[in-house]
Design an enzyme around this catalytic site. Sequence first.
Site, PDB file in Angstrom:
ATOM      1  N   PHE A  17     -13.177   3.325   0.398  1.00 21.38           N
ATOM      2  CA  PHE A  17     -11.893   2.638   0.217  1.00 21.38           C
ATOM      3  C   PHE A  17     -11.684   1.610   1.305  1.00 21.38           C
ATOM      4  CE2 PHE A  17     -11.624   7.127  -1.057  1.00 21.38           C
ATOM      5  CZ  PHE A  17     -11.490   6.954  -2.422  1.00 21.38           C
ATOM      6  N   HIS A 144      -2.590  10.729   3.792  1.00 21.70           N
ATOM      7  CA  HIS A 144      -1.479   9.772   3.866  1.00 21.70           C
ATOM      8  C   HIS A 144      -0.112  10.422   3.731  1.00 21.70           C
ATOM      9  CE1 HIS A 144      -4.370   6.303   2.686  1.00 21.70           C
ATOM     10  NE2 HIS A 144      -4.442   6.627   3.952  1.00 21.70           N
TER      11      HIS A 144
END
Length: 211
Positions: A17, A144
């Site tokens: 990512f 996150h």
Amino acid sequence: MSRVDDLLTLAGAVKGFMPRSEGLALYENALSHATARPRGTWLEVGAWCGKSAVYLGAAAEATHSVLYSLDHHHGSEENQAGWEYFDQELVDPFDGRLNTLPTWQRTIADAELESTVIGLVGPSHVIARHFSTPLELLFIDGGHGEEIAWGDFELWTPKLSPGALLMIHDVFPDPADGGRAPYEIYLAATAKGAFRDVAIEGSLRVLRRET
Ligand code: SAH
Ligand code: MG
């Protein structure tokens, strides 16, 4: 091609990512920092398949530094089945769980970085509580969620030496672009002057520890 060119090309091909421009910024900022301060201990929270580990590893190898690449290797919430970033190829048929460790190991072996990039397998917060080596570079790219991201910030950043580099990924000032927690920890890092901005590339923030 040089060794560094080979590694940067390889990093680009690893699942992950991180846009190439951000990967190159990881490499370049780490390299210029460690050229002045070689042989440091570095750590990344969030290894996945080893993409950022190869970008950082290229700089670590060139400066005789060592990168610990930490992950429990079962993916974050958004990587689980039914979520946005799920990848069926990474599911272990043995128990049906996501497992990125075999892929991470192949990446590091293929890059011939096994003496420079060292895996730490387990939950970030447990490892942090038992890790006391001062860090010259820290890259936060783990979970996150609020609790996980704040825990990473609070447990790992005190281990940075004065003048060391802190990098944070997925910092999105605009809520439309992504989750809040990485942006909030970035604000907290800079708020009291403890960290100063060094560079910005996409959602990557590079900071230096001032105090
Ligand atoms: N840096 C990687 C991407 C990391 S993705 C790259 O360049 O591709 C985020 C990773 O954080 C996932 O692999 C997930 O398993 C890991 N993670 C999330 N929460 C964690 C925690 N509490 N402890 C350890 N790893 C965690
Ligand atoms: Mg990320």
